[in-house]
Design an enzyme around this catalytic site. Structure first.
Site, PDB file in Angstrom:
ATOM      1  CB  CYS A 234      31.267 -43.597 -34.794  1.00  0.00           C
ATOM      2  SG  CYS A 234      31.548 -42.175 -35.846  1.00  0.00           S
TER       3      CYS A 234
ATOM      4  CG  HIS B 192      29.761 -41.278 -30.716  1.00  0.00           C
ATOM      5  ND1 HIS B 192      30.966 -41.934 -30.704  1.00  0.00           N
ATOM      6  CD2 HIS B 192      29.676 -40.681 -31.928  1.00  0.00           C
ATOM      7  CE1 HIS B 192      31.590 -41.741 -31.854  1.00  0.00           C
ATOM      8  NE2 HIS B 192      30.829 -40.981 -32.620  1.00  0.00           N
TER       9      HIS B 192
ATOM     10  CD  GLU C  44      31.083 -43.460 -27.434  1.00  0.00           C
ATOM     11  OE1 GLU C  44      29.992 -44.031 -27.595  1.00  0.00           O
ATOM     12  OE2 GLU C  44      31.821 -43.090 -28.364  1.00  0.00           O
TER      13      GLU C  44
END
Lengths: 227, 77
Positions: free
Chosen positions: A85, A201, A203
């Site tokens: 990002c 993302h 994560e």
């Protein structure tokens, strides 16, 4: 395996990234942007967020931070650098990755789950990954990938497109392109494929009860490839 | 001396903000618009009295930070 996550003023996915890396076996260190040097690492991560409040252009101020000189050295010597990002935006602003991330086509901040298709598996990030389509999360205002026609040709000739937005069956079309990105590009590599920048993302997708599990696949596979 | 810098998107690069502004202006009754493009303006005071030196410093700043030459052009005025 050792990793380092760089923290810039305004980073906000640094701790999530730390949790994810640690969960899948990395010994992770957090590194402040003003440090003069990097800890010994197998992987450097530039996390998501809004470094320097997105002033001037997203990632542009962070790309001039003191630590970036060492990240560039590490990357140029073949080290793995992952930008998620805002980290992706910083990588394009440093010139480590080609192109830019412009404002989303319809001017809205997009925060939702998307599907991405892995476009190239001949690299440390996606080699051995069995699933071809992953469900990950995006949250950005500037994720609209753009580069010149000549640059796009080079990127394609060198198989530098890493991941593309698609529907859940892997079809790339305008409906599955959330932000107007050129050719549905969600992430790209540098020419040697040791640097990966992507908007989604992983994560945020490491807990099947809270979110989803496809980020786990990404991290498990990555650490497996590095061992 | 003071240097004024304009940073604009290159021709052909999508400008969604410019487009939204154009549509709004159209909605307000400004119907004779061809195109609206949005840019950035910088007013910078440099400790340098020589105009050509100041402009060359400004150019360096544009290339290194103020403009992203992949999508933007700059003009020192």
């Amino acid at each position: 395996m050792k990793s380092s996550v760089i923290i810039f003023p305004g980073s906000n996915c640094d701790r999530d990234m730390d949790v994810a890396l640690t969960k899948f076996g990395f010994k992770n260190k957090m590194v402040w942007h003003n440090e003069s040097g990097l800890p010994k690492s197998d992987l450097i991560v530039l996390p998501g967020g809004f470094s320097y409040g997105d002033y001037l252009r997203c990632g542009s101020i962070a790309s001039k931070s003191r630590i970036i000189k060492y990240v560039v050295e590490f990357a140029n010597s073949g080290g793995l650098v992952l930008g998620i990002c805002n980290g992706f935006q910083i990588l394009t602003e440093t010139g480590l990755l080609p192109g830019v991330l412009q404002q989303n086509k319809y001017l809205n901040f997009i925060c939702k789950n998307v599907y991405i298709k892995i476009n190239d598996k001949k690299n440390k990030y996606f080699k051995n990954i069995k699933k071809g389509v992953l469900e990950l999360h995006i949250a950005h205002n500037e994720g609209n990938y753009f580069c010149s026609k000549d640059e796009l040709k080079l990127i394609k000739d060198n198989n530098q497109i890493a991941v593309k937005y698609c529907d859940k069956d892997g079809n790339e079309n305008d409906e599955s392109n959330p932000n107007g990105a050129l050719e549905n590009i969600a992430g790209i590599f540098n020419i040697n494929k040791n640097i990966l920048g992507m908007m989604p993302h992983p994560e945020r997708m490491i807990d099947k009860y809270l979110s989803g599990d496809d980020g786990s696949i990404f991290f498990q596979n990555l650490i497996g490839n590095l061992k | 001396m003071k240097v004024k810098i304009l940073v604009t998107l290159k021709t052909g690069v999508l400008d969604p903000q410019g487009k939204a502004i154009q549509q709004t202006l159209n909605g307000m009754g400004f119907n004779n618009l061809k195109e609206v493009r949005q840019g950035k303006y910088f007013d910078i005071e440099i400790n340098e009295n020589n105009e050509s030196k100041a402009k060359s410093i400004a150019e360096d700043m544009c290339k290194k930070l103020l403009a992203n030459l992949v999508i933007e052009d700059f003009k020192i005025i």
